[in-house]
Scaffold this motif. Sequence first.
Motif, PDB file in Angstrom:
ATOM      1  N   GLU A 128      32.967  14.219  34.003  1.00 35.91           N
ATOM      2  CA  GLU A 128      34.198  14.946  33.690  1.00 35.91           C
ATOM      3  C   GLU A 128      34.176  16.340  34.312  1.00 35.91           C
ATOM      4  O   GLU A 128      35.198  16.812  34.849  1.00 35.91           O
ATOM      5  N   ALA A 129      33.026  16.991  34.278  1.00 36.20           N
ATOM      6  CA  ALA A 129      32.919  18.339  34.828  1.00 36.20           C
ATOM      7  C   ALA A 129      33.128  18.344  36.336  1.00 36.20           C
ATOM      8  O   ALA A 129      33.810  19.215  36.887  1.00 36.20           O
ATOM      9  N   ILE A 130      32.550  17.357  37.020  1.00 38.70           N
ATOM     10  CA  ILE A 130      32.736  17.255  38.469  1.00 38.70           C
ATOM     11  C   ILE A 130      34.201  16.958  38.789  1.00 38.70           C
ATOM     12  O   ILE A 130      34.779  17.533  39.724  1.00 38.70           O
ATOM     13  N   ALA A 131      34.803  16.069  38.019  1.00 37.47           N
ATOM     14  CA  ALA A 131      36.215  15.741  38.230  1.00 37.47           C
ATOM     15  C   ALA A 131      37.093  16.972  38.034  1.00 37.47           C
ATOM     16  O   ALA A 131      38.039  17.207  38.793  1.00 37.47           O
ATOM     17  N   ARG A 132      36.780  17.774  37.018  1.00 36.15           N
ATOM     18  CA  ARG A 132      37.542  19.001  36.772  1.00 36.15           C
ATOM     19  C   ARG A 132      37.388  19.985  37.932  1.00 36.15           C
ATOM     20  O   ARG A 132      38.348  20.643  38.338  1.00 36.15           O
ATOM     21  N   GLY A 133      36.182  20.076  38.459  1.00 41.01           N
ATOM     22  CA  GLY A 133      35.954  20.961  39.587  1.00 41.01           C
ATOM     23  C   GLY A 133      36.742  20.520  40.813  1.00 41.01           C
ATOM     24  O   GLY A 133      37.358  21.337  41.512  1.00 41.01           O
ATOM     25  N   THR A 134      36.734  19.208  41.071  1.00 36.12           N
ATOM     26  CA  THR A 134      37.480  18.665  42.204  1.00 36.12           C
ATOM     27  C   THR A 134      38.976  18.898  42.027  1.00 36.12           C
ATOM     28  O   THR A 134      39.676  19.340  42.946  1.00 36.12           O
ATOM     29  N   GLN A 135      39.471  18.619  40.830  1.00 40.05           N
ATOM     30  CA  GLN A 135      40.898  18.799  40.551  1.00 40.05           C
ATOM     31  C   GLN A 135      41.312  20.260  40.694  1.00 40.05           C
ATOM     32  O   GLN A 135      42.380  20.567  41.242  1.00 40.05           O
ATOM     33  N   ARG A 136      40.455  21.165  40.234  1.00 43.29           N
ATOM     34  CA  ARG A 136      40.814  22.594  40.313  1.00 43.29           C
ATOM     35  C   ARG A 136      40.846  23.054  41.758  1.00 43.29           C
ATOM     36  O   ARG A 136      41.702  23.859  42.143  1.00 43.29           O
ATOM     37  N   GLY A 137      39.923  22.545  42.559  1.00 37.23           N
ATOM     38  CA  GLY A 137      39.950  22.895  43.970  1.00 37.23           C
ATOM     39  C   GLY A 137      41.236  22.427  44.630  1.00 37.23           C
ATOM     40  O   GLY A 137      41.857  23.150  45.415  1.00 37.23           O
ATOM     41  N   LEU A 138      41.671  21.208  44.312  1.00 36.93           N
ATOM     42  CA  LEU A 138      42.885  20.656  44.906  1.00 36.93           C
ATOM     43  C   LEU A 138      44.135  21.406  44.461  1.00 36.93           C
ATOM     44  O   LEU A 138      45.134  21.442  45.181  1.00 36.93           O
ATOM     45  N   ILE A 158      31.232  17.435  46.344  1.00 41.38           N
ATOM     46  CA  ILE A 158      32.694  17.449  46.364  1.00 41.38           C
ATOM     47  C   ILE A 158      33.265  18.244  45.188  1.00 41.38           C
ATOM     48  O   ILE A 158      34.386  18.748  45.256  1.00 41.38           O
ATOM     49  N   GLY A 159      32.486  18.398  44.116  1.00 39.25           N
ATOM     50  CA  GLY A 159      32.948  19.175  42.969  1.00 39.25           C
ATOM     51  C   GLY A 159      33.262  20.617  43.302  1.00 39.25           C
ATOM     52  O   GLY A 159      34.003  21.280  42.568  1.00 39.25           O
ATOM     53  N   ILE A 160      32.723  21.127  44.426  1.00 37.46           N
ATOM     54  CA  ILE A 160      33.069  22.489  44.861  1.00 37.46           C
ATOM     55  C   ILE A 160      33.544  22.479  46.317  1.00 37.46           C
ATOM     56  O   ILE A 160      33.445  23.494  47.007  1.00 37.46           O
ATOM     57  N   ALA A 161      34.068  21.327  46.775  1.00 36.08           N
ATOM     58  CA  ALA A 161      34.420  21.228  48.198  1.00 36.08           C
ATOM     59  C   ALA A 161      35.814  20.656  48.458  1.00 36.08           C
ATOM     60  O   ALA A 161      36.105  20.253  49.586  1.00 36.08           O
ATOM     61  N   ALA A 162      36.692  20.644  47.471  1.00 35.22           N
ATOM     62  CA  ALA A 162      38.051  20.123  47.681  1.00 35.22           C
ATOM     63  C   ALA A 162      38.921  21.232  48.258  1.00 35.22           C
ATOM     64  O   ALA A 162      39.845  21.737  47.619  1.00 35.22           O
ATOM     65  N   ALA A 163      38.631  21.602  49.511  1.00 35.29           N
ATOM     66  CA  ALA A 163      39.164  22.822  50.110  1.00 35.29           C
ATOM     67  C   ALA A 163      40.247  22.564  51.156  1.00 35.29           C
ATOM     68  O   ALA A 163      40.451  21.436  51.612  1.00 35.29           O
ATOM     69  N   ASN A 164      40.918  23.653  51.555  1.00 37.58           N
ATOM     70  CA  ASN A 164      41.882  23.577  52.658  1.00 37.58           C
ATOM     71  C   ASN A 164      41.201  23.293  53.985  1.00 37.58           C
ATOM     72  O   ASN A 164      41.723  22.574  54.832  1.00 37.58           O
ATOM     73  N   LYS A 165      40.034  23.896  54.177  1.00 38.66           N
ATOM     74  CA  LYS A 165      39.249  23.706  55.389  1.00 38.66           C
ATOM     75  C   LYS A 165      37.818  23.394  54.979  1.00 38.66           C
ATOM     76  O   LYS A 165      37.217  24.133  54.195  1.00 38.66           O
ATOM     77  N   VAL A 166      37.280  22.284  55.500  1.00 41.49           N
ATOM     78  CA  VAL A 166      35.893  21.926  55.229  1.00 41.49           C
ATOM     79  C   VAL A 166      35.130  21.948  56.551  1.00 41.49           C
ATOM     80  O   VAL A 166      35.438  21.187  57.469  1.00 41.49           O
TER      81      VAL A 166
END
Length: 270
Positions: A128-138, A158-166
């Motif tokens: 859940e924590a990783i999913a929340r991190g991914t969702q917040r990035g998006l 990916i939990g801290i990598a849902a970025a505009n530029k990777v």
Amino acid sequence: KDMYSDLSAWRKTLVARHPDRPHLSDFIENIFEDFEELAGDRVFGNDEAIVGGLARFKGRPVVIMGHEKGRTIEKRLKHNFGMAHPEGYRKAVRLMDMAEKFDLPVLSFPDTQGAYPGKGGEERGQAEAIARGTQRGLSLGVPFVTLIIGEGMSGGAIGIAAANKVLMMEHAIYSVISPEGCASILYRDAAKAKEAADAMKITAPDLLKTKVIDGVVKEPVGGAHRDPKRAMAAASKALEEALKELDGLSPSELRAQRRERFYAIGREGI
């Protein structure tokens, strides 16, 4: 020079894991100024595997976060070898909330074998924590740029990598699972990690082709561990250029760009 011009996926994996590669702490020391670490998730505690806070980048205030593996035995134990607990991802969400509140760009630096797989992590809601991190990035309404500096493994990355530029360092790796983990599942033999690495397409050139990443940061001959300062200087320039491309976009435009970026993954060749 000849050896590094044609490294196999498995050899790149070994380079990505080299103990002398620049870690997050090195990037903080060399390309940022006035770093002020922020700790805790305001729910359970502070996870040292993910380090983050406020800093200045080229004179510009930013929020930064990433995995820290540590080098000495003491530091590795302190940072849990870069394998984050749920509170690490909740800390990341707190940092992203702060970034949006104060209109600050976010820069993240994944470098992990994966999220911590132990009992405590599962009890406290790792998935859940990783999913929340991914969702917040998006959903962020500010520019978000990620640079994978070593190992970018699984949801832990990916939990801290849902970025505009990777972006990726030239000899970094990025995948849904480690080669050993893949070999254990598919071949029932972790010793076949070399074959798995080749099949998984985990290197920067392969991932650039499928649009999983947006750019590759060239490393010095022999890898970033041969000349860390030069490698980090190249990374700093790439991050600056990525942020410039996002400057001027409204929150809704940033979200739309990010959404389209992820929808485009794998589109080539379908």
